[in-house]
Design a protein around this motif. Structure first.
Motif: not given
Length: 348
Positions: A32-37, A117-125
Motif C-alpha cells: 500500500s501507499a498512504e498519503m494525506k493531501f 501533502l500533509l504529515p501522516l500520523k506515526p505508525l505503531s512499532g
C-alpha cells in the motif's frame, strides 16, 4: 501538481521492488501507499502486467472504499473522486487487492495545483508478516452472498486483500503487515496449484520480491528492510493437490518428506528472525485434519517455545469455498486475541 512515487510524504507498506526509486513495483497483496493531501483533485498513474484474471487497484479515501479496473497491460490513469468536506484535507490509501496474478508499477500521483501533502500520523512499532495462500491474500473475499458455500464463477473481481483475515488481524493489532501470500501455493515445488503443471511452492517464494516466472527473473528480498515481531505461517491446504498424501498415507514417504520440509522452512524463518514469535496454522477452509496433525507434530519436535501451533474454533471445516468477509473477521478476531496473549518483546 505531479508527485513522484518516492516523495517522502508518502508512506509505503509491503514487500516492494524499489530498484527504480521513482517506479516502485507492487507484487504482493496488502502492499500500500498512504498519503494525506489538501484539495479536491487526486490522480494516480500506474502500469500493469497481467498473468491471469482481471486486475484491480484498491483505494480508500476518507474511509470510503472502491476498486478500479486496470488495463491488462500498460498504463492506466485513474481520476479519483474526492469527497467534499469542511477541512479540505483528505487521507487516501492505495493498495494491491490481489496476489501475483499481476504486478503493478506506480508511476505518478497528482493533486491540485497549489495544494500540498500533509504529515501522516506515526505508525505503531508493531509488525507482522504472513506466509500463506489464497485465504491469506483475501481471494474471493467479497463474494458475501456465498458465505459457507463454494466459490461463484469469477474473474478476480471478488478478491480483496483488505478483507483477508491477515490484514484484518493487522488492523485489529494496529500493526504493519507484509503479506507474502499467493493463491494456489503449497509449501513445496511440484505440488499445489500455483503455476501448474510446473508448480512453485512457498519454499521458492518466501525470500523473493519477484517470483512469478511470467514476469521475468526472480529477485531476492533484503530482509533488513523489515523485521516483524510476529510471523504467521498459514500453509498446508493446497498441498493436498494433486494427491492428498497426508490424508491417505500419513506415515508414507511423501508425508514424511513434507513434514521434513515444513520443519526446515520454519528453521529458515527462525534463522532470519531469531526473536520473532512464529505462529503456525491453517484456516477455516475445508481440509483434512491430518495436515494440522502434521503441523502439530513438527512444532512439538522443534521444541521452540516461540514457535506455536494455533487451531481455530472452526478450523478446517468452516467453508468449502474461500473465506468471505464474515469468516475472515471470525479468524482475525481469534488470531488477534491469541497474539495479544503472547509475551512479545518490542510489542508496544
Amino acid at each position: 501538481m505531479k508527485i513522484k512515487p518516492n516523495d517522502v510524504m508518502i508512506r509505503y507498506t509491503g514487500r516492494i521492488d524499489w530498484t527504480d526509486a521513482e517506479k516502485p513495483v507492487w507484487v504482493y497483496p496488502c502492499t500500500s501507499a498512504e498519503m494525506k493531501f489538501t484539495g479536491n483533485t487526486l490522480k494516480i498513474k500506474v502500469s500493469n502486467r497481467n498473468n491471469y484474471w482481471d486486475n484491480y487497484l484498491g483505494c480508500i479515501i476518507d474511509q470510503s472504499q472502491r476498486s478500479y479496473l486496470l488495463n491488462k497491460e500498460g498504463i492506466t490513469e485513474l481520476d479519483i473522486v474526492v469527497p467534499d468536506n469542511d477541512t479540505n484535507e483528505h487521507c487516501v490509501l492505495f493498495f494491491k487487492r490481489q496476489d501475483a496474478c499481476h504486478e503493478v508499477t506506480i508511476l505518478e500521483y497528482e493533486i491540485g495545483d497549489g495544494e500540498r501533502l500533509l504529515p501522516l500520523k506515526p505508525l505503531s512499532g508493531r509488525r507482522i508478516e504472513v506466509y500463506g495462500d489464497s485465504v491469506s491474500a483475501g481471494e474471493v473475499s467479497e463474494a458475501v452472498d456465498f458465505v459457507g458455500k463454494e466459490d461463484p464463477v469469477h474473474n478476480g473481481g471478488y478478491s480483496n486483500s483488505w478483507y483477508s483475515y491477515a490484514w484484518i488481524t493487522a488492523r485489529k493489532l494496529k500493526a504493519q503487515i507484509h503479506d507474502i501470500a499467493q493463491g494456489g501455493i503449497a509449501l513445496m515445488d511440484r505440488i499445489g496449484w500455483f503455476q501448474e503443471p510446473n508448480q512453485i511452492g512457498m519454499e521458492s517464494v518466501w525470500d523473493k520480491v519477484h517470483y512469478n516466472p511470467t514476469f521475468g527473473p526472480v529477485t531476492q528480498w533484503d530482509f533488513s528492510q523489515y523485521t516483524p515481531q510476529v510471523v504467521i505461517v498459514a500453509i498446508g491446504q493446497n498441498d493436498n493437490h494433486p494427491y492428498d498424501f497426508m490424508k491417505n498415507d500419513y506415515n508414507g514417504r511423501q508425508a514424511e518428506t513434507w513434514r521434513d520440509h515444513y520443519m526446515k522452512f520454519l528453521g529458515k524463518l527462525r534463522k532470519t528472525y531469531p526473536d520473532a514469535h512464529i505462529i503456525c496454522c491453517t484456516t477455516l477452509l475445508c481440509h483434512d485434519c491430518s495436515w494440522d496433525k502434521a503441523i502439530d507434530e513438527v512444532v512439538d519436535t522443534m521444541n521452540d517455545k516461540m514457535i506455536t501451533h494455533y487451531v481455530y474454533g472452526r478450523n478446517g471445516c468452516g467453508t468449502p469455498g474461500h473465506l468471505r468477509i464474515p469468516e475472515a473477521c471470525e479468524m482475525a478476531t481469534e488470531l488477534a486475541e491469541y497474539i495479544e496473549g503472547l509475551e512479545i518483546e518490542g510489542w508496544n
